[in-house]
Design a protein around this motif. Structure first.
Motif, PDB file in Angstrom:
ATOM      1  N   ILE A   1       4.480  -4.085  -6.415  1.00  0.00           N
ATOM      2  CA  ILE A   1       3.295  -3.737  -5.619  1.00  0.00           C
ATOM      3  C   ILE A   1       3.462  -2.294  -5.162  1.00  0.00           C
ATOM      4  N   LYS A   2       2.479  -1.479  -5.468  1.00  0.00           N
ATOM      5  CA  LYS A   2       2.545  -0.068  -5.128  1.00  0.00           C
ATOM      6  C   LYS A   2       1.491   0.261  -4.086  1.00  0.00           C
ATOM      7  N   VAL A   3       1.940   0.819  -2.964  1.00  0.00           N
ATOM      8  CA  VAL A   3       1.056   1.243  -1.872  1.00  0.00           C
ATOM      9  C   VAL A   3       1.354   2.707  -1.587  1.00  0.00           C
ATOM     10  N   ASP A   4       0.376   3.564  -1.806  1.00  0.00           N
ATOM     11  CA  ASP A   4       0.575   5.016  -1.718  1.00  0.00           C
ATOM     12  C   ASP A   4       1.697   5.416  -2.676  1.00  0.00           C
ATOM     13  N   ASP A   5       2.749   6.030  -2.144  1.00  0.00           N
ATOM     14  CA  ASP A   5       3.851   6.476  -2.996  1.00  0.00           C
ATOM     15  C   ASP A   5       5.030   5.519  -2.976  1.00  0.00           C
TER      16      ASP A   5
ATOM     17  N   SER B   1       6.892   1.771  -3.704  1.00  0.00           N
ATOM     18  CA  SER B   1       6.846   0.615  -4.605  1.00  0.00           C
ATOM     19  C   SER B   1       7.687  -0.510  -4.013  1.00  0.00           C
TER      20      SER B   1
ATOM     21  N   GLU C   1       2.661  -3.861 -12.680  1.00  0.00           N
ATOM     22  CA  GLU C   1       2.480  -3.034 -11.481  1.00  0.00           C
ATOM     23  C   GLU C   1       1.074  -3.220 -10.930  1.00  0.00           C
TER      24      GLU C   1
ATOM     25  N   CYS D   1      -1.476  -1.769  -7.924  1.00  0.00           N
ATOM     26  CA  CYS D   1      -1.756  -0.745  -6.909  1.00  0.00           C
ATOM     27  C   CYS D   1      -2.742  -1.316  -5.888  1.00  0.00           C
ATOM     28  N   ILE D   2      -2.362  -1.261  -4.636  1.00  0.00           N
ATOM     29  CA  ILE D   2      -3.204  -1.800  -3.560  1.00  0.00           C
ATOM     30  C   ILE D   2      -3.548  -0.672  -2.602  1.00  0.00           C
ATOM     31  N   THR D   3      -4.813  -0.537  -2.288  1.00  0.00           N
ATOM     32  CA  THR D   3      -5.285   0.494  -1.367  1.00  0.00           C
ATOM     33  C   THR D   3      -5.821  -0.157  -0.090  1.00  0.00           C
TER      34      THR D   3
END
Length: 556
Positions: free
Chosen positions: A53-57, A59, A89, A91-93
């Motif tokens: 899970i990637k949030v901003d920079d 992981s 992967e 990506c969550i914003t």
């Protein structure tokens, strides 16, 4: 050939499994905690992880099955055909790295550290990702942190994320602590008009008098007078103007800069106050009901819900005459039904119930103290006269014991009384019994452990804290220890085999003190005080009430 394994542990017998033992339950808790610890360690070292899970920079390596077990959101995400099994992967914003880290930690350990630095971000994130197990501790953190300064913000916050129990608790806090909230909270000054009217309009608003509500309205308007003075008419509809005097109303307006504008808008309110002050209570029923809501605000206590009683509050307003409308609440259907009126008008009347019949004794008709007595039969919905008492009396108190009615003390229009009488329904006759040792008007009288107790009251000079009891066998009165507080016109009841005296008037002011008497110890004890000052009140015990929650507003 397959052999059958007994499900209940007995050889050759198939049945339901035995319930797990306490030892088994504790073992499962230990294994569960150990498993969570192992899984958390695997995540931190990146072992066996199958998604990122990637949030901003940042992981976060995770195990999909762990997050899926914790959140329906992640389960749907990871089982969706669009999920890229190769890159693994996501990506969550719209969420901070700290909040995502806390959610992932909770999924593995079922623990989270909550503080004011993360609660405002973490609860919305837990709500968004459907982590219901995390929403609950967040709500509990906020519930325990509610105070007069933040209760409105917490209520709005809870409403935004559908935390119904937290919203209800915060709303109850505002209603219960309204005086403190309206006087000290910056959030109160920033409330939207719709929220403010909802609070002020509530019958559960806990205020000592209606002037406090008026002061709160003025304080809210003063925060932004140019914009908010347009709302004065709407806000006045939420105030029980009938119990604010005309003088008080005008005096309060004179101390604010925009009072001329308000006076113009408040003319309708002033007319209502003057109407109430000079109303003739012989008016028709429709007029009376029209004014009812402007005259009274329910006063309900908050806190734990008792098992077997309901308190009923009533108000009588007179202008040299007495109002003769009587209503009762039918306990099972929560309906008010109108009863036929008594024959003469009565105020300051003594009331008792015996064998399913209601007795109204004495009182004041606007000119004379009465010695007449009426009896109400619920089955026929009719009042009927019975023989009169030996003495005219108002402000007396009556109780029942041994199949008869005892009435003590009162005021005959000239002096406070020490006389007492007994009514025997089998002979339909009133009999004088030994007089009390003290004259007592506004006295508390109750039957308790085979004795008739007469407590407190006014002797014509001062309010008293003395008490005495009548023994029907010996036919004599004897003194008991003095109460801590002198009082008249108070409520009295027997609960848990003790006499409770509640509120009243001490000769200077209305009081909120409560104390109880134990006849076995022959001693008075302090009890928890009322939250409001009350005088001329009553209390009753109704046992086995099935729907007490519908009558009492609580935090539950």
């Amino acid at each position: 050939m397959l052999s059958e394994v007994p499900l209940d542990g007995a050889v050759g017998c198939i049945g339901r499994p035995n319930p797990p033992s306490t030892q088994d339950v504790e073992m499962k808790k230990v294994l569960s905690a150990q498993a969570c610890q192992v899984l958390a360690e695997l995540r931190k070292t990146g072992e066996l992880c199958d998604a990122i899970i990637k949030v901003d920079d940042l992981s976060f390596p995770i195990h999909r099955n762990i997050l899926s077990a914790c959140s329906p959101y992640f389960r749907a995400l990871f089982t969706n055909s669009r999920f890229d099994q190769n890159s693994q992967e996501i990506c969550i914003t719209g969420v901070s790295p700290d909040s995502m880290a806390a959610i992932i930690d909770y999924a593995y350990t079922r623990h989270v550290k909550l503080s004011w630095s993360n609660i405002e971000e973490l609860l919305p994130a837990a709500d968004r990702f459907l982590v219901s197990g995390l929403v609950k501790p967040c709500c509990e953190f906020l519930r325990k942190s509610i105070n007069a300064e933040n209760c409105i913000g917490i209520r709005n916050f809870a409403h935004s994320y559908s935390c119904r129990e937290l919203e209800k608790h915060a709303n109850n806090f505002i209603l219960r602590k309204f005086q403190e909230v309206s006087a000290t909270s910056q959030e109160f000054l920033n409330m939207h008009i719709d929220q403010l009217t909802e609070i002020l309009d509530s019958d559960y608003l806990n205020v000592r008098n209606e002037e406090m509500v008026f002061d709160a309205v003025i304080r809210w308007i003063d925060h932004n007078p140019e914009t908010r003075k347009q709302e004065i008419a709407r806000l006045l509809n939420c105030i029980r103007l009938g119990i604010i005097t005309t003088r008080t109303f005008i005096e309060k307006l004179s101390f604010i800069p925009h009072h001329k504008y308000l006076k113009k808008k408040c003319q309708k309110a002033l007319n209502l106050i003057k109407t109430v002050s000079g109303i003739e209570w012989a008016a028709d029923r429709e007029s009376l009901l029209y004014l009812y809501r402007s005259l009274i605000r329910s006063k309900l206590d908050y806190g734990s819900v008792p098992n077997n009683y309901i308190r009923l509050f009533d108000i009588i307003i007179s202008n040299n005459t007495s109002l003769k409308l009587y209503n009762c609440i039918y306990r099972d259907s929560v309906q008010c039904i109108e009863l036929i009126q008594v024959f003469p008008c009565r105020c300051y009347v003594s009331v008792a119930e015996l064998d399913g019949l209601i007795y109204a004794m004495g009182g004041f008709d606007g000119q004379l103290r009465l010695n007449s007595v009426e009896r109400f039969n619920r089955k026929t919905n009719q009042w009927s006269f019975i023989p009169t008492m030996n003495h005219r009396r108002s402000d007396a108190r009556a109780t029942t014991m041994g199949g008869g009615i005892y009435i003590c003390g009162g005021f005959n229009g000239q002096e406070c009384l020490n006389t007492s009488e007994y009514f025997d329904p089998s002979t339909s006759q009133w009999t004088l019994i030994s007089p009390m040792r003290n004259r007592r008007s506004g006295v508390g009288v109750i039957a308790y452990n085979g004795m008739i107790y007469a407590l407190g009251g006014f002797n014509g000079i001062t309010r008293m804290n003395t008490g005495e009891r009548y023994c029907p066998t010996r036919k004599t009165w004897s003194t008991i220890p003095e109460m801590y507080s002198p009082r008249s016109n108070f409520a009295i009841e027997v609960i848990d085999d003790m006499i409770f005296v509640i509120g009243g008037f001490n000769g200077v002011t209305t009081i909120f003190n409560v104390e109880c008497y134990d006849s076995k110890a022959d001693e008075w004890y302090d009890a928890h005080d009322l939250s409001l000052y009350r005088s001329a009140l009553s209390a009753c015990v109704v046992r086995g009430l099935p729907n007490v929650l519908e009558f009492i507003h609580s935090d539950h």
